[in-house]
Structures are given as structure tokens and as C-alpha cells.
Design a protein around this motif. Structure first.
Motif, mmCIF file in Angstrom:
data_model
loop_
_atom_site.group_PDB
_atom_site.id
_atom_site.type_symbol
_atom_site.label_atom_id
_atom_site.label_comp_id
_atom_site.label_asym_id
_atom_site.label_seq_id
_atom_site.Cartn_x
_atom_site.Cartn_y
_atom_site.Cartn_z
ATOM 1 N N VAL A 199 1.030 -10.131 -3.784
ATOM 2 C CA VAL A 199 -0.026 -10.038 -4.802
ATOM 3 C C VAL A 199 -0.258 -8.586 -5.203
ATOM 4 O O VAL A 199 -0.456 -8.271 -6.388
ATOM 5 C CB VAL A 199 -1.318 -10.683 -4.270
ATOM 6 C CG1 VAL A 199 -2.485 -10.411 -5.202
ATOM 7 C CG2 VAL A 199 -1.128 -12.185 -4.105
ATOM 8 N N THR A 200 -0.218 -7.676 -4.224
ATOM 9 C CA THR A 200 -0.381 -6.255 -4.540
ATOM 10 C C THR A 200 0.742 -5.760 -5.441
ATOM 11 O O THR A 200 0.508 -5.027 -6.411
ATOM 12 C CB THR A 200 -0.417 -5.440 -3.244
ATOM 13 O OG1 THR A 200 -1.481 -5.911 -2.413
ATOM 14 C CG2 THR A 200 -0.631 -3.968 -3.545
ATOM 15 N N ALA A 201 1.963 -6.159 -5.107
ATOM 16 C CA ALA A 201 3.097 -5.760 -5.959
ATOM 17 C C ALA A 201 2.959 -6.329 -7.359
ATOM 18 O O ALA A 201 3.286 -5.657 -8.351
ATOM 19 C CB ALA A 201 4.401 -6.233 -5.320
ATOM 20 N N LEU A 202 2.445 -7.565 -7.461
ATOM 21 C CA LEU A 202 2.248 -8.166 -8.779
ATOM 22 C C LEU A 202 1.188 -7.421 -9.573
ATOM 23 O O LEU A 202 1.332 -7.202 -10.786
ATOM 24 C CB LEU A 202 1.867 -9.636 -8.610
ATOM 25 C CG LEU A 202 1.670 -10.445 -9.893
ATOM 26 C CD1 LEU A 202 2.990 -10.557 -10.643
ATOM 27 C CD2 LEU A 202 1.119 -11.836 -9.570
ATOM 28 N N MET A 203 0.117 -7.001 -8.911
ATOM 29 C CA MET A 203 -0.947 -6.268 -9.599
ATOM 30 C C MET A 203 -0.495 -4.878 -10.033
ATOM 31 O O MET A 203 -1.031 -4.320 -11.010
ATOM 32 C CB MET A 203 -2.171 -6.154 -8.680
ATOM 33 C CG MET A 203 -2.851 -7.484 -8.375
ATOM 34 S SD MET A 203 -4.160 -7.325 -7.132
ATOM 35 C CE MET A 203 -5.274 -6.204 -7.966
ATOM 36 N N ARG A 224 5.853 1.073 -3.202
ATOM 37 C CA ARG A 224 6.110 0.499 -1.878
ATOM 38 C C ARG A 224 5.086 0.982 -0.854
ATOM 39 O O ARG A 224 4.710 0.244 0.058
ATOM 40 C CB ARG A 224 7.533 0.835 -1.431
ATOM 41 C CG ARG A 224 8.593 0.031 -2.154
ATOM 42 C CD ARG A 224 9.940 0.139 -1.449
ATOM 43 N NE ARG A 224 10.535 1.460 -1.603
ATOM 44 C CZ ARG A 224 11.288 1.829 -2.625
ATOM 45 N NH1 ARG A 224 11.523 0.963 -3.618
ATOM 46 N NH2 ARG A 224 11.823 3.037 -2.684
ATOM 47 N N VAL A 225 4.617 2.207 -1.008
ATOM 48 C CA VAL A 225 3.567 2.713 -0.107
ATOM 49 C C VAL A 225 2.285 1.896 -0.272
ATOM 50 O O VAL A 225 1.644 1.499 0.709
ATOM 51 C CB VAL A 225 3.309 4.212 -0.363
ATOM 52 C CG1 VAL A 225 2.027 4.661 0.344
ATOM 53 C CG2 VAL A 225 4.485 5.042 0.123
#
Length: 507
Positions: A181-185, A117-118
Motif C-alpha cells: 500500500v505504501t508503494a502504491l501511495m 524503497r527506504v
């Protein structure tokens, strides 16, 4: 963990982290400006009465004529593709240092979910700052350039404004997409107290499935004109949106296809390598073929759009040539109405925008190369300590960059030109339109059903196809390869400081 703690942890870091946040915010601001400009064009109201009536308060025909506004907004949205690709490159800046920082959070007691989450909040906040700055720039610039001329006409649509929900959607949607997208990566990444590791690495060689995305984009472009004619004016925005999605899919296919190209280029280099430098480059390409997709993303997106613009320019030049020939035959002394010349001047602006996108992409490429050399400094230092000359390492880096970029540039130019060519059909002159019944003889002989099977067919018409703009495409490709070579050379300059023996003790 309290929200304030999350925000502080997301924004702390060294100078590299600050540069990553700034570049991410800049990319988000540029994307927001492009979307807001497209929405401003679409917000122009057509005067009541005839749907084709011009908005005479503007000096530019792209804004006056209702039929040109959708294409103008579409062209502006296309420029967001290299910007989004640049944003993806900026997100990887300083990745090793960020991984160590996330590992420190785990060592201090944070859970893997909190660490994720950070990282997501870091990208989301940077993008939110960028979109807010883009909105502020848009509003301030709109007020500054609102200067009617002596006739009361405007050069830009500064008299209209997107609705408040549209403005809010632009400001909030882009950060949410970046965070998603960041969470997916990060879904296959685990932050441990000893470092950041992947739960699953890509195994096997890349597959050529990105070609399906390119084919999907080309198919959508080929069906654009038939769908537009069949849908009418009511679905024009939907049709342009579908074409944008198809173009985005094609560009994405080009970017992802670099992984397959890098793998096979590495295999060819390994088979025919005649020097240690090429062997090192070949091994690196086959070990991590996806590095090219990450490194050249923004550059290839800009090249694909530039090649599409070259196809449109060839079509406009052909139309202007045919008009001049027709006017000469009519005795008008080579007089032209200037409409196609206007389109050509507009394409000059598009080419300028593509040039700026290429410069931005090359800057991102330089950052990625330096970051890659720094991230692998221990491996390079070990090679130098084992007796490998630094010159050999430098040549291997040049081979590693240039070997996949040449076929990737050709692929981007080919895909972009094909998209532009599909959206720019042949020009037909002369001939007559005659009704032809497309049915059986019984149905065509029936007066009650015959009209529903009538199709207008051009007879004795001359079809003119725009020529392939080889000179402009070659200039784009050669410029991209030369810029890549120059960037790789600048990146190699950091090799000496990154291959010191002391780097063997780096963590």
C-alpha cells in the motif's frame, strides 16, 4: 546500496519518526491479534458424529455451538477495519519532516527508486515488528488465560492453536500488504534534492463514485441469507468471507465519500459564508477535499461497525420480546430460555470494542489535526502577519473539521445500520408452510417434474420488523461529533505556537 544501509536509513529519524513507527507497529499488532483471535475460533474442532454437536469444553455458547463460530470470527474481523484505518492515519504522522529526510537522501546521492524503497521498508519493518509483537502477545496471553474452571471448561479457546502456516501468514502478510500500500501511495511521488513533489495532483472535483462501493456492500449483505441457505455448510467460510469483503467495501466507500462531501460542504460554505473564518474554511475544503478522508477514516469505520451492531441488538431485543410474549401466552410466567439474553450480553462486548475503537480513532484524529496545523504553520503565520486574528484562524479550523464530519457521520451510521439490517432479517411468527408450485400449469400437473418446482411458502404468518434504534444511533453520532469538536479544540491550542512570525523562516 547494501541491505543493512537500507534498514538503517529506514529506522533513523527524530522523535516524530519514532512515534510514527511505534504507532504503525501498534496498529499492526492490534490487527494481528484480531486476526489470530478469529483464526482461533475457526480452529475449534467439532466432536465427531453429529455436525451440530456442541463442544462442551467451553463455557461460552459462541464457542460451543458450531453454527455461531463463523459469525463470531466475522465479528472479530470487522474490528480490524478501524484498526487498519488508524494505521493509515499513523503513516502520515510527521510527513513534512519525513519528506525533508527523503530529500536529504537524494541530495546525498540516492536514486528515486532507492528513496522509495527506504520509505516502503520503513512501513514494512514497523508493521513486521508489530505483527511479531502481536503474535508474542497472543501466545503469552493464551498461556496465561488457560485456566479451566472446576468443571474443566474454558472461557476462551486456549486449547486450540492455528496452524503454523496460518501463524506465518498473519505475521508476514500484514507487513507485505502495508508495504504494498505504501508503494502504491508513492507511485506518483518523486523525491528530489529540493523536496518531495507529486508528479500528478488530483484535478477536478471529487466524484460520487464511492457510493458504488457502499451499494456493493449493501447488496452483498442483502444476498447473504439466500446464498448461505443455498450453499449449505460446505461453503460457509466462503460466504462469511464474501460478506466481510462487502462490509469492507462499504466502509471504504464511506471513507472515500468524505472527499465528495467535503467538496460540496466547502462550496455551500463559500456561497453562504458570512464571516472570514467560514470563507477560509470553505477555501480549504474545496482546495483539499480529500483531507477529510484521511483525517476521519478510523472514526467513520468505527461508527459504521457500531451502527451495524446497533441493528443486530435491535433484532435480538425483538426476538427476546416475542419469546416473552409467547411464553406468557403459554402460561410460563414470562419464562425465557435466556438465549437472546445471551446474545444481548455478547452485543455489550461488541459495543465495548466499538467504544475502544472510537477512542483510538479520536486519538488518531488529534494527532492528524496537530500534524496538519504544524505542516501549514508558514501559511498560518503569513495570515497572522497580514493582520488575520488568531481567533479567526481557530474558528476556521473548527469549521473545517465540523462542516464535513456531520454529514460523514450520518453517512457512516446509515451505511452501517443498513448493512446490519440486511444481515438481520425480519422475524416471522405463526402461520404454516405450504408447498406452492412455481411453474406453468402443465409442469405442475406432471408428477415427474412437479417436485423440482415446489417452493415452501409461509401462509398466514406475522412478520415482525426490528425497530430503528434511533437512541443508540443518536448517541453514537452525537458522541462522535462531540469528540471531534473536543479534539479540534485541543488541536487549536497549538495554533499560537505555530503562528509565530518566526515560522515565516521555517523550511
Amino acid at each position: 546500496m547494501r541491505p543493512g544501509t537500507f534498514i538503517r536509513l529506514a529506522l533513523v529519524g527524530n522523535r516524530t519518526d519514532a512515534a510514527r513507527l511505534a504507532l504503525t507497529a501498534l496498529s499492526a499488532a492490534l490487527a494481528a491479534l484480531a486476526v489470530l483471535a478469529a483464526l482461533s475460533v475457526l480452529a475449534i474442532q467439532t466432536p465427531p458424529g453429529d455436525p451440530g454437536q456442541h463442544s462442551e469444553q467451553y463455557t461460552n455458547a459462541l464457542l460451543r455451538e458450531p453454527g455461531l463460530r463463523g459469525g463470531t470470527a466475522f465479528a472479530i474481523l470487522l474490528l480490524t477495519i478501524p484498526v487498519l484505518a488508524l494505521a493509515g492515519q499513523c503513516a502520515r504522522l510527521g510527513a513534512p519532516a519525513r519528506d525533508r529526510r527523503l530529500a536529504a537522501f537524494r541530495l546525498a546521492g540516492a536514486t528515486p527508486g532507492q528513496v522509495t524503497r527506504v520509505a516502503v521498508l520503513e512501513t514494512g519493518l514497523a508493521s513486521l515488528l508489530g505483527t511479531v509483537a502481536g503474535l508474542a502477545t497472543y501466545l503469552v496471553g493464551r498461556a496465561l488465560v488457560h485456566r479451566p474452571d472446576v468443571n474443566g471448561q474454558l472461557a476462551l479457546p486456549t486449547d486450540v492453536l492455528p496452524t503454523v502456516p496460518e501463524l506465518a501468514l498473519v505475521v508476514l502478510a500484514l507487513p507485505l500488504v502495508a508495504a504494498a500500500v505504501t508503494a502504491l501511495m508513492l507511485r506518483r511521488v518523486t523525491a528530489t534534492p529540493l523536496g518531495v513533489v507529486r508528479r500528478a495532483r488530483r484535478a477536478g472535483r471529487p466524484r460520487p463514485w464511492p457510493a458504488l462501493l457502499i451499494a456493493l456492500g449493501v447488496l452483498g449483505a442483502a444476498l447473504f441469507e439466500p446464498i448461505r441457505q443455498a450453499s449449505g455448510d460446505g461453503l460457509e467460510a466462503w460466504v462469511f468471507g464474501s460478506v466481510f469483503v462487502g462490509a469492507f467495501a462499504a466502509v471504504l466507500g464511506v471513507i472515500l465519500g468524505v472527499g465528495w462531501l467535503s467538496h460540496w460542504t466547502g462550496r455551500l460554505l463559500h456561497r453562504y459564508a458570512g464571516s472570514p473564518a467560514r470563507l477560509l474554511a470553505a477555501r480549504r475544503l474545496t482546495e483539499d477535499p480529500w483531507a477529510g478522508s484521511r483525517t476521519f477514516a478510523a472514526l467513520l469505520a468505527a461508527l459504521a461497525i457500531g451502527a451495524g451492531a446497533a441493528a443486530f441488538r435491535a433484532g435480538f431485543e425483538l426476538r427476546e420480546q416475542l419469546e416473552r410474549e409467547q411464553n406468557r401466552r403459554a402460561g410460563y410466567d414470562d419464562f425465557s430460555n435466556g438465549q437472546n439474553a445471551f446474545y444481548l450480553r455478547t452485543m455489550d462486548l461488541v459495543d465495548l470494542a466499538v467504544g475502544v475503537a472510537v477512542v483510538i480513532a479520536v486519538a488518531g484524529l488529534l494527532v492528524m489535526l496537530i500534524e496538519g496545523i504544524t505542516a501549514r504553520r508558514r501559511a498560518y503565520a503569513a495570515l497572522v502577519a497580514g493582520g488575520v486574528p488568531r481567533a479567526t484562524l481557530g474558528v476556521s479550523i473548527l469549521w473545517q473539521v465540523l462542516a464535513p464530519v456531520v454529514p460523514a457521520v450520518l453517512l457512516a451510521l446509515g451505511a452501517g445500520y443498513t448493512l446490519g439490517r440486511m444481515l438481520n432479517p425480519d422475524i416471522v411468527t405463526g402461520g404454516d408452510w405450504e408447498p406452492v408450485c412455481r411453474a406453468t400449469a402443465e409442469l405442475c400437473a406432471d408428477p415427474a417434474n412437479r417436485d423440482s418446482h415446489i417452493e415452501m411458502v409461509l401462509v398466514d404468518g406475522v412478520v415482525h420488523s426490528p425497530g430503528v434504534p434511533l437512541e443508540q444511533l443518536a448517541l453514537l453520532g452525537a458522541g462522535a461529533v462531540a469528540a471531534t469538536l473536543l479534539t479540534a479544540g485541543l488541536g487549536v491550542l497549538f495554533l499560537r505556537s505555530s503562528t509565530a512570525v518566526e515560522e515565516l523562516r521555517a523550511t
